[in-house]
Design a protein around this motif. Structure first.
Motif, PDB file in Angstrom:
ATOM      1  N   ASP A 190       0.826  -1.129   0.035  1.00  0.00           N
ATOM      2  CA  ASP A 190       0.090  -0.018   0.029  1.00  0.00           C
ATOM      3  C   ASP A 190       0.808   1.213   0.027  1.00  0.00           C
ATOM      4  N   SER A 191       2.203   1.043  -0.551  1.00  0.00           N
ATOM      5  CA  SER A 191       2.780   2.308  -0.514  1.00  0.00           C
ATOM      6  C   SER A 191       2.659   3.201  -1.601  1.00  0.00           C
ATOM      7  N   ASP A 192       2.779   4.631  -1.284  1.00  0.00           N
ATOM      8  CA  ASP A 192       2.605   5.524  -2.602  1.00  0.00           C
ATOM      9  C   ASP A 192       3.844   5.530  -3.347  1.00  0.00           C
ATOM     10  N   TYR A 193       5.092   4.886  -2.917  1.00  0.00           N
ATOM     11  CA  TYR A 193       6.128   4.629  -3.750  1.00  0.00           C
ATOM     12  C   TYR A 193       6.305   3.133  -4.348  1.00  0.00           C
ATOM     13  N   VAL A 194       6.222   3.020  -5.695  1.00  0.00           N
ATOM     14  CA  VAL A 194       6.352   1.823  -6.358  1.00  0.00           C
ATOM     15  C   VAL A 194       7.501   1.777  -7.235  1.00  0.00           C
ATOM     16  N   TRP A 195       8.347   0.743  -7.154  1.00  0.00           N
ATOM     17  CA  TRP A 195       9.341   0.270  -8.135  1.00  0.00           C
ATOM     18  C   TRP A 195       8.820  -0.508  -9.251  1.00  0.00           C
ATOM     19  N   ILE A 196       9.143  -0.135 -10.332  1.00  0.00           N
ATOM     20  CA  ILE A 196       8.742  -0.953 -11.631  1.00  0.00           C
ATOM     21  C   ILE A 196       9.812  -1.407 -12.450  1.00  0.00           C
ATOM     22  N   ILE A 197       9.908  -2.844 -12.259  1.00  0.00           N
ATOM     23  CA  ILE A 197      11.101  -3.295 -12.673  1.00  0.00           C
ATOM     24  C   ILE A 197      11.173  -4.540 -13.721  1.00  0.00           C
ATOM     25  N   ASP A 198      11.917  -4.436 -14.695  1.00  0.00           N
ATOM     26  CA  ASP A 198      11.976  -5.309 -15.924  1.00  0.00           C
ATOM     27  C   ASP A 198      13.439  -5.610 -15.664  1.00  0.00           C
ATOM     28  N   PRO A 199      13.969  -6.917 -14.879  1.00  0.00           N
ATOM     29  CA  PRO A 199      15.283  -7.241 -14.734  1.00  0.00           C
ATOM     30  C   PRO A 199      16.119  -7.454 -16.089  1.00  0.00           C
ATOM     31  N   LEU A 200      15.332  -7.890 -16.912  1.00  0.00           N
ATOM     32  CA  LEU A 200      16.257  -8.238 -18.301  1.00  0.00           C
ATOM     33  C   LEU A 200      15.101  -8.124 -19.617  1.00  0.00           C
ATOM     34  N   ASP A 201      15.077  -6.768 -20.123  1.00  0.00           N
ATOM     35  CA  ASP A 201      14.296  -6.631 -21.295  1.00  0.00           C
ATOM     36  C   ASP A 201      14.987  -6.969 -22.300  1.00  0.00           C
ATOM     37  N   GLY A 202      14.603  -7.705 -23.186  1.00  0.00           N
ATOM     38  CA  GLY A 202      15.334  -8.791 -24.308  1.00  0.00           C
ATOM     39  C   GLY A 202      15.584 -10.044 -24.108  1.00  0.00           C
ATOM     40  N   THR A 203      14.951 -10.753 -23.197  1.00  0.00           N
ATOM     41  CA  THR A 203      15.401 -12.009 -22.861  1.00  0.00           C
ATOM     42  C   THR A 203      15.759 -12.829 -24.110  1.00  0.00           C
ATOM     43  N   THR A 204      15.196 -12.692 -25.093  1.00  0.00           N
ATOM     44  CA  THR A 204      15.046 -13.730 -26.257  1.00  0.00           C
ATOM     45  C   THR A 204      16.508 -13.203 -27.040  1.00  0.00           C
ATOM     46  N   ASN A 205      16.552 -12.080 -27.123  1.00  0.00           N
ATOM     47  CA  ASN A 205      18.064 -11.564 -27.674  1.00  0.00           C
ATOM     48  C   ASN A 205      19.338 -12.186 -26.891  1.00  0.00           C
ATOM     49  N   PHE A 206      19.192 -11.974 -25.211  1.00  0.00           N
ATOM     50  CA  PHE A 206      20.508 -12.409 -24.496  1.00  0.00           C
ATOM     51  C   PHE A 206      20.336 -13.993 -24.795  1.00  0.00           C
ATOM     52  N   LEU A 207      19.151 -14.634 -24.836  1.00  0.00           N
ATOM     53  CA  LEU A 207      19.631 -16.243 -24.894  1.00  0.00           C
ATOM     54  C   LEU A 207      20.191 -16.559 -26.163  1.00  0.00           C
ATOM     55  N   HIS A 208      20.274 -15.810 -27.114  1.00  0.00           N
ATOM     56  CA  HIS A 208      20.790 -15.996 -28.325  1.00  0.00           C
ATOM     57  C   HIS A 208      22.158 -15.524 -28.601  1.00  0.00           C
ATOM     58  N   GLY A 209      22.465 -14.619 -27.504  1.00  0.00           N
ATOM     59  CA  GLY A 209      23.873 -14.026 -27.696  1.00  0.00           C
ATOM     60  C   GLY A 209      23.741 -12.712 -28.410  1.00  0.00           C
ATOM     61  N   PHE A 210      22.588 -12.345 -28.879  1.00  0.00           N
ATOM     62  CA  PHE A 210      22.406 -11.037 -29.774  1.00  0.00           C
ATOM     63  C   PHE A 210      22.399  -9.845 -28.569  1.00  0.00           C
ATOM     64  N   PRO A 211      23.406  -8.986 -28.742  1.00  0.00           N
ATOM     65  CA  PRO A 211      23.792  -8.008 -27.700  1.00  0.00           C
ATOM     66  C   PRO A 211      23.093  -6.680 -27.618  1.00  0.00           C
ATOM     67  N   VAL A 212      21.595  -7.089 -27.411  1.00  0.00           N
ATOM     68  CA  VAL A 212      20.583  -5.939 -27.390  1.00  0.00           C
ATOM     69  C   VAL A 212      19.590  -6.345 -26.175  1.00  0.00           C
ATOM     70  N   TYR A 213      20.035  -6.019 -24.895  1.00  0.00           N
ATOM     71  CA  TYR A 213      19.165  -6.122 -23.857  1.00  0.00           C
ATOM     72  C   TYR A 213      19.430  -5.174 -22.561  1.00  0.00           C
ATOM     73  N   ALA A 214      18.528  -5.023 -21.882  1.00  0.00           N
ATOM     74  CA  ALA A 214      18.912  -4.161 -20.583  1.00  0.00           C
ATOM     75  C   ALA A 214      17.941  -4.487 -19.313  1.00  0.00           C
ATOM     76  N   VAL A 215      18.543  -3.741 -18.498  1.00  0.00           N
ATOM     77  CA  VAL A 215      17.737  -3.776 -17.047  1.00  0.00           C
ATOM     78  C   VAL A 215      17.215  -2.181 -16.974  1.00  0.00           C
ATOM     79  N   SER A 216      15.764  -2.495 -16.789  1.00  0.00           N
ATOM     80  CA  SER A 216      14.790  -1.292 -16.585  1.00  0.00           C
ATOM     81  C   SER A 216      14.444  -1.228 -15.155  1.00  0.00           C
ATOM     82  N   ILE A 217      14.444   0.157 -14.381  1.00  0.00           N
ATOM     83  CA  ILE A 217      14.106   0.342 -13.138  1.00  0.00           C
ATOM     84  C   ILE A 217      13.359   1.655 -13.087  1.00  0.00           C
ATOM     85  N   ALA A 218      11.988   1.805 -12.693  1.00  0.00           N
ATOM     86  CA  ALA A 218      11.600   3.111 -12.416  1.00  0.00           C
ATOM     87  C   ALA A 218      10.999   3.077 -11.160  1.00  0.00           C
ATOM     88  N   LEU A 219      10.839   4.193 -10.632  1.00  0.00           N
ATOM     89  CA  LEU A 219      10.169   4.584  -9.062  1.00  0.00           C
ATOM     90  C   LEU A 219       9.159   5.512  -9.569  1.00  0.00           C
TER      91      LEU A 219
END
Length: 324
Positions: A81-110
């Motif tokens: 019930d906090s007014d503060y919410v962290w919105i997290i994608d730990p690995l955006d571009g998982t399919t790229n990552f699993l193939h070794g294609f180097p386009v992926y990122a960590v995304s964190i927003a508050l």
């Protein structure tokens, strides 16, 4: 980094770099990874989960009273019930990552009461850190970001993402793709929406559009875009996009022209319709629904709307590798 950063942004950066180190180590031996399937073409690896847990531990270690909305664990951790919410994608571009294609990122927003206040997108393969605090500008490493200045869609490079989950409307997307493709200088699809949004902020792209995205894909990038002088909204140019599963972004001039093309394809959820369902386990309170979403000021008025778009019936040219 030369400028003093907000303490909450500093914690987000620390969390993103910790997750990036986990991802980089795992990238050295992809064959050893355990991979599960969430759905057709939708994968999650033990790296996604380990990176997410490291991020959550870092954030809650500093701010134990904050809420969490994360791709893999939903809202199962953090205060509900906090007014503060962290919105997290730990690995955006998982399919790229699993193939070794180097386009992926960590995304964190508050988000604070539905407004994104702090944002980090970290590209571990390039050690590139995109970040922003509301009202204080957007940066790539130490460099201030500015959206591009191109004014004509015919000169613009546009980013997009193909729908890939079962149930996505492929035919609708192909119609959009065809029309945008005929009006711009080029279309690109690297496969990590969080980075795509940062590329709009950096001016690498002049615009971007995609359907089917979740809040964790776009929350951080949305603030980075608006702090760089760009605009982001749904297909009709309104600021309600985080849960609408459609997003368009760009510098103000290109944004307006994209909205004009994409508005007929909108699937905006009306107030009397059920909202788009967040990830399993992501039971959101109204405060956290972020319906206002506005990482930014309301987008500038798009160009005058035109009537329904006629889609040419001629088939798009394709080759044997075409995904359609």
């Amino acid at each position: 980094m030369s400028q003093a950063l907000h303490p909450m942004l500093n914690i987000a950066i620390k969390a993103a770099r910790t997750a990036g180190a986990i991802i980089n180590r795992a990238s050295l031996d992809l064959d050893l990874l355990k991979i599960n399937t969430k759905g057709p073409n939708d994968f999650v690896s033990e790296v996604d989960r380990a990176a997410e847990q490291a991020i959550i531990e870092t954030l809650l270690g500093a701010y134990p009273g904050h809420g969490i909305l994360a791709e893999e664990s939903g809202r199962s951790q953090g205060a509900k019930d906090s007014d503060y919410v962290w919105i997290i994608d730990p690995l955006d571009g998982t399919t790229n990552f699993l193939h070794g294609f180097p386009v992926y990122a960590v995304s964190i927003a508050l988000a604070f009461r539905g407004q994104v206040q702090q944002a980090v997108v970290y590209d571990p393969t390039r050690n590139d850190l995109f970040y922003a605090s509301k009202g204080r500008g957007a940066f790539l490493n130490d460099k201030r970001l500015r959206a591009s200045k191109r004014t004509r869609l015919s000169d613009a490079l546009i980013g997009t993402g193909f729908p890939f989950r079962k149930g996505d409307n492929f035919k609708r997307y192909v119609q959009m793709f065809e029309e945008v493709m005929q009006h711009c200088a080029g279309l690109r699809r690297p496969g990590a929406a969080a980075l795509d949004l940062c590329y709009v902020a950096a001016g690498y792209y002049d615009g971007f559009f995609e359907t089917g995205l979740n809040p964790w894909d776009i929350a951080a990038g949305s603030l980075i875009i608006t702090e760089a002088g760009g605009l982001i909204g749904n297909f009709t140019g309104e600021a309600d996009y985080l849960y609408q599963r459609e997003v368009v972004a760009g510098n103000p001039k290109v944004y307006a022209q994209l909205v004009q093309i994409l508005a007929p394809y909108t699937r905006v959820i009306k107030p009397d319709e059920p909202a788009a369902t967040p990830a399993a386990g992501a039971a959101l309170t109204p405060e956290q629904a972020l319906a206002a979403t506005a990482a930014a000021p309301a987008p500038a008025e798009p160009a005058k709307k035109k009537g329904p778009v006629r889609i040419r019936k001629a088939d798009m040219p394709r080759d044997d590798d075409a995904p359609f």
